[in-house]
Design an enzyme around this catalytic site. Structure first.
Site, PDB file in Angstrom:
ATOM      1  N   SER A 119      33.028  97.547  46.382  1.00 38.21           N
ATOM      2  CA  SER A 119      32.182  97.280  45.206  1.00 38.21           C
ATOM      3  C   SER A 119      31.327  98.467  44.837  1.00 38.21           C
ATOM      4  O   SER A 119      30.785  98.530  43.722  1.00 38.21           O
ATOM      5  CB  SER A 119      31.229  96.109  45.529  1.00 38.21           C
ATOM      6  OG  SER A 119      31.948  94.952  45.832  1.00 38.21           O
ATOM      7  N   HIS A 140      39.165  98.442  42.109  1.00 43.02           N
ATOM      8  CA  HIS A 140      38.100  97.451  42.253  1.00 43.02           C
ATOM      9  C   HIS A 140      38.339  96.214  41.397  1.00 43.02           C
ATOM     10  O   HIS A 140      38.127  96.238  40.189  1.00 43.02           O
ATOM     11  CB  HIS A 140      36.771  98.117  41.881  1.00 43.02           C
ATOM     12  CG  HIS A 140      35.586  97.223  42.002  1.00 43.02           C
ATOM     13  ND1 HIS A 140      34.494  97.343  41.180  1.00 43.02           N
ATOM     14  CD2 HIS A 140      35.327  96.187  42.822  1.00 43.02           C
ATOM     15  CE1 HIS A 140      33.598  96.415  41.506  1.00 43.02           C
ATOM     16  NE2 HIS A 140      34.094  95.705  42.498  1.00 43.02           N
ATOM     17  N   GLU A 152      38.465  97.907  37.936  1.00 44.99           N
ATOM     18  CA  GLU A 152      37.847  99.239  37.776  1.00 44.99           C
ATOM     19  C   GLU A 152      38.649 100.256  38.586  1.00 44.99           C
ATOM     20  O   GLU A 152      38.962 100.006  39.768  1.00 44.99           O
ATOM     21  CB  GLU A 152      36.404  99.224  38.325  1.00 44.99           C
ATOM     22  CG  GLU A 152      35.326  98.983  37.313  1.00 44.99           C
ATOM     23  CD  GLU A 152      33.924  99.174  37.902  1.00 44.99           C
ATOM     24  OE1 GLU A 152      33.698  98.810  39.056  1.00 44.99           O
ATOM     25  OE2 GLU A 152      33.075  99.708  37.181  1.00 44.99           O
ATOM     26  N   ASN A 190      28.963  96.930  38.955  1.00 46.45           N
ATOM     27  CA  ASN A 190      27.867  96.582  39.877  1.00 46.45           C
ATOM     28  C   ASN A 190      26.620  97.418  39.667  1.00 46.45           C
ATOM     29  O   ASN A 190      25.527  97.004  40.062  1.00 46.45           O
ATOM     30  CB  ASN A 190      28.347  96.651  41.315  1.00 46.45           C
ATOM     31  CG  ASN A 190      29.262  95.493  41.639  1.00 46.45           C
ATOM     32  OD1 ASN A 190      28.988  94.367  41.243  1.00 46.45           O
ATOM     33  ND2 ASN A 190      30.354  95.755  42.310  1.00 46.45           N
TER      34      ASN A 190
END
Ligand SMILES: CC(=O)CC(=O)SCCNC(=O)CCNC(=O)[C@H](O)C(C)(C)COP(=O)(O)OP(=O)(O)OC[C@H]1O[C@@H](n2cnc3c(N)ncnc32)[C@H](O)[C@@H]1OP(=O)(O)O
Ligand SMILES: NC(=O)C1=CN([C@@H]2O[C@H](COP(=O)(O)OP(=O)(O)OC[C@H]3O[C@@H](n4cnc5c(N)ncnc54)[C@H](OP(=O)(O)O)[C@@H]3O)[C@@H](O)[C@H]2O)C=CC1
Length: 291
Positions: A119, A140, A152, A190
């Site tokens: 993450s 991701h 991602e 994130n």
């Protein structure tokens, strides 16, 4: 290189979801976890999530049978090396991820691509501890993997173009949409989402609202599908804390300091859904706020 075979390391929330979508798309998938119990639970979760998709007429019973036929749970990390693509999806702790890649190295093909579903952790640093930083990148996925459209893609400083193109291509082939983020702490999703969740926990910690009022406010006030505290429980409070620590350490800005209440919940082992208790208690018929 065309990717045909995949290993997924870690069969938790994310690992079983990643194995699910690759096997459904026709890839040969090996799934491994350090815990046999977690591996069995991960395989069961894949069956359950395929049934959910069948109930919504998204897939057929034949699709489910074919998907499970493409999936091989394996009991050793060594069996995960002889593939085109490795996707590491173990706990969000750098030492665990680095040890997995180091243990894998002797068992890899020369052209195996290594990726992490991390993450937040530096792709460049993870890659630097392997024999192939050019063939290493961040891949991701978002939770829950069978449902969320975005993936991602994060290049390390050394990731080469062939690797990026091969991974970008496989994301399209499993029916997902990729975005590209630079390799800085917590990438894009994130970097934006986790400080919001942390702020929601500060809102609870300072008594501005309780669990129910905070989640209701954001669901009905900002049209979020889940309230931020419900989402934190869904992600896992250990993972949320790990991401905030990566932001705080990596960007050296106090605005990313994790809320002390988040730390307290994690230290209590109240990790959210995966431990049956977090900001909500999931042990009864309905989730009950714990504050
Ligand atoms: C932390 C990181 O590194 C990055 C991240 O992932 S950040 C987190 C990103 N994820 C989010 O923000 C999720 C926000 N929540 C949502 O989008 C939605 O609540 C949701 C998609 C999870 C659920 O959808 P919903 O329509 O609100 O509720 P729901 O009707 O329960 O689910 C719809 C369908 O989605 C699927 N689904 C829901 N939860 C699921 C799960 N945990 N696993 C697999 N499939 C799931 C099911 O097919 C479900 O249908 P059924 O429940 O009827 O079987
Ligand atoms: N949760 C989320 O919403 C998202 C998480 N991620 C990332 O995905 C990764 C996994 O997260 P998540 O699935 O939530 O975590 P979970 O805790 O649900 O699953 C992690 C799994 O990895 C296992 N594990 C630990 N050490 C090893 C090892 N050395 N080898 C193999 N397996 C191991 C754990 O076993 P045990 O429990 O026995 O230690 C556990 O079963 C993390 O990097 C996280 O940041 C990315 C997107 C979203």
């Amino acid at each position: 290189m065309e990717i045909k075979t995949v290993s997924v390391i870690g069969a938790g929330q994310m690992g079983n979801g990643i194995a699910h979508v690759f096997a459904l798309a026709g890839y040969q998938v090996r799934l491994y976890d350090i815990s046999r119990e977690a591996l069995d639970a991960g395989m069961a979760a894949i069956g359950k999530n395929l049934d959910r998709a069948i109930a919504r007429s998204l897939v057929t019973e034949e699709d489910k049978a074919r998907t499970l036929g493409n999936l091989s749970p394996v009991s050793t990390l060594q069996e995960c090396g002889d593939v085109d693509l490795v996707i590491e999806a173990a706990t969000e702790r750098e030492a665990i991820k680095q040890a997995i890649f180091e243990d894998l190295l002797p068992h890899l093909r020369k052209n195996t691509i290594l990726t992490s579903n991390t993450s937040s952790i530096s792709i460049t640093r993870l890659a630097s501890r392997t024999d192939r930083p050019e063939q290493f990148m961040g891949l991701h996925f978002m939770n829950p993997v069978p449902v969320m459209q975005l993936v991602e893609l994060i290049r390390g400083i050394a990731t080469d173009e062939d690797t990026f193109r091969a991974v970008e291509d496989v994301v399209a082939k499993i029916g997902k949409t990729s975005s590209t983020a630079e390799d800085f702490p917590a990438f894009i999703v994130n970097r934006i989402l986790m400080p919001m969740i942390n702020e929601a926990i500060y809102t609870l910690y300072e008594g501005v609202g309780n669990v129910k009022s905070i989640d209701t406010s954001m669901k009905l006030g900002a049209n979020h599908p889940m309230g931020p505290l419900e989402l934190a429980d869904f992600i896992g409070l250990d993972t949320c804390l790990a991401i905030m620590n990566v932001l705080h350490d990596g960007l050296a800005d106090t605005k990313y300091r994790p809320c002390p209440l988040l730390t307290k919940y994690v230290e209590a082992g109240w990790l959210g859904r995966k431990s049956q208790r977090g900001f909500y208690d999931y042990r009864g018929d309905e989730p009950v706020p714990t504050r």
